[in-house]
Design a protein around this motif. Structure first.
Motif, PDB file in Angstrom:
ATOM      1  N   ARG A  95       0.750  -0.718  -0.300  1.00  0.00           N
ATOM      2  CA  ARG A  95       0.101   0.019  -0.163  1.00  0.00           C
ATOM      3  C   ARG A  95       0.338   1.404   0.180  1.00  0.00           C
ATOM      4  O   ARG A  95       0.533   2.047  -1.026  1.00  0.00           O
ATOM      5  CB  ARG A  95      -1.221   0.095   1.148  1.00  0.00           C
ATOM      6  N   GLN A  96       1.436   1.089   0.975  1.00  0.00           N
ATOM      7  CA  GLN A  96       2.487   2.990   0.869  1.00  0.00           C
ATOM      8  C   GLN A  96       3.531   2.798  -0.064  1.00  0.00           C
ATOM      9  O   GLN A  96       4.161   3.796  -1.404  1.00  0.00           O
ATOM     10  CB  GLN A  96       4.229   2.211   1.772  1.00  0.00           C
ATOM     11  N   ARG A 151       0.791   3.888  -3.343  1.00  0.00           N
ATOM     12  CA  ARG A 151       0.892   5.232  -2.830  1.00  0.00           C
ATOM     13  C   ARG A 151       2.135   6.332  -3.189  1.00  0.00           C
ATOM     14  O   ARG A 151       1.371   7.099  -3.492  1.00  0.00           O
ATOM     15  CB  ARG A 151       0.444   5.686  -0.970  1.00  0.00           C
ATOM     16  N   THR A 173      -0.499  10.344  -0.266  1.00  0.00           N
ATOM     17  CA  THR A 173      -0.207  10.219   1.500  1.00  0.00           C
ATOM     18  C   THR A 173      -0.582   8.954   2.278  1.00  0.00           C
ATOM     19  O   THR A 173      -2.008   9.271   1.612  1.00  0.00           O
ATOM     20  CB  THR A 173      -0.234  11.093   2.199  1.00  0.00           C
ATOM     21  N   GLU A 174      -0.876   8.701   3.171  1.00  0.00           N
ATOM     22  CA  GLU A 174      -1.181   7.479   3.405  1.00  0.00           C
ATOM     23  C   GLU A 174      -2.523   8.481   4.655  1.00  0.00           C
ATOM     24  O   GLU A 174      -3.316   7.080   4.212  1.00  0.00           O
ATOM     25  CB  GLU A 174      -0.148   7.654   4.926  1.00  0.00           C
TER      26      GLU A 174
END
Length: 375
Positions: free
Chosen positions: A184-185, A188, A194-195
């Motif tokens: 996911r990081q 993105r 951003t998270e």
């Protein structure tokens, strides 16, 4: 066994992506597979060739309508020659144009086993009733007719296809591609998101019946209740309405929230960046996008058309809303946006459902079983 698939082209779309996944699986199981493109090869042709599937057709599509019509007539004639030369065990038609033009050719060249796959609801017949009349006639020439959802199979039955010819084969996707995708990081970071941002995604070509206008209206209704920095990722080829949709987003004050990504080749690398998967079509057969959302562990919001309800199971892996209803769509978006636990629970259930019912191997085996029975 020799299989010839007939389709308009292999440009990026749901049916074409389905073939890109299924046909290499057949080629690995001792099928000699050939795709005949009536219009032109399209952007996915090279990928199929790399996986051992022959693709026959012109490399490019003319920009002039008159020339395209002449080329289409020539392609139809060449299809007949190709079938006479190759003598395939099966001829399989995908999408209406290929079905309408190819069926009489397959019949005249005495191809013994003729198969048609309907990939959508038959709403297109309302605007052009003559298509429905031809298809009803051609149904009688088919050895087997396949629908990709219970709704589509039911409509085919209403069109006069006998029960012994009707078959249901659900779409399948390569689930391994989603488990091997980026984190996911990382996903993105590649999009500069951003998270903490709430990310929604819709994978659908920009075509009026895909419902992007309804989605923009729903987001405008829900905007005040969403986090300040939410983002909608729109992945799909622009079939002519892109500028109009962008103008609509600007007029609704959503331009800063919506990203138009165009045609995206690597969907498994995109979906980990999202929190919610959307499919808001006015009509569908059985959507690959929904299975891909579930395979990526995303909760789904989808309209109640075609096989969407069969895939999602409202309240289990996502929420089902009426088609063309921005109010209920906005309510569903608010509900999932506000409840992270629900999103995670539905995402996990969706991943399990995809593995149990919509694995690519299951789909390929269903085709093999049917072909062998017909042979």
């Amino acid at each position: 066994m020799r299989l010839t698939v007939v389709i308009g082209s292999l440009e990026r779309g749901g049916t074409e992506r389905h073939l890109l996944q299924v046909l290499p699986g057949l080629a690995r199981r001792n099928f000699s597979v050939e795709v005949f493109c009536l219009s032109h090869k399209g952007s996915l042709a090279g990928d199929l060739v790399e996986h051992g599937v022959a693709v026959i057709g012109r490399d490019h599509r003319s920009s002039q309508r008159a020339i395209r019509m002449v080329q289409l007539l020539f392609s139809t004639f060449y299809l007949g020659l190709r079938l006479l030369f190759r003598r395939p065990d099966f001829v399989h038609f995908f999408l209406p144009a290929a079905y309408i033009l190819g069926t009489p050719i397959a019949f005249l060249t005495r191809c013994r086993i003729r198969v048609m796959s309907r990939r959508s609801q038959n709403n297109y017949q309302r605007a052009q009733p003559w298509i429905g009349k031809i298809e009803r006639t051609w149904h009688r020439c088919m050895t087997a007719v396949i629908g990709n959802s219970e709704k589509v199979v039911s409509q085919l039955g209403e069109e006069g296809v006998s029960a012994d010819k009707l078959h249901l084969i659900y779409n399948g996707v390569d689930l391994a591609a989603f488990t091997a995708g980026p984190s996911r990081q990382a996903a993105r970071a590649s999009l500069n998101i951003t998270e903490g941002t709430l990310v929604l995604v819709i994978v659908a070509n920009l075509i009026p019946y895909k419902g992007h206008q309804d989605l923009l209206q729903a987001l405008a209704l829900a905007n005040a209740d969403l986090p300040e920095d939410w983002v909608l990722l729109c992945a799909g080829r622009d079939d002519g309405i892109g500028p109009r949709l962008q103008d609509r987003a600007r007029s609704l004050g959503l331009a800063s929230h919506v990203r138009w990504l165009g045609s995206v080749e690597n969907i498994p690398a995109l979906l980990p960046a999202a929190d919610i998967g959307l499919l808001v079509s006015h009509e569908e057969g059985f959507s690959n996008a929904i299975i891909e959302y579930m395979a990526a562990g995303l909760p789904v919001i989808a309209t109640d058309v075609g096989g969407n309800g069969e895939a999602v199971g409202s309240g289990e892996t996502g929420l089902i809303v009426p088609a063309r209803d921005s109010v209920h769509l906005a309510e569903a978006i608010r509900r999932l946006a506000d409840d992270k636990d629900m999103r995670l629970r539905m995402g996990d259930a969706g991943r399990d459902r995809a593995q149990e019912r919509y694995a690519l191997g299951t789909c390929v085996e269903a085709y093999i079983k049917l072909y062998r029975e017909l042979a």
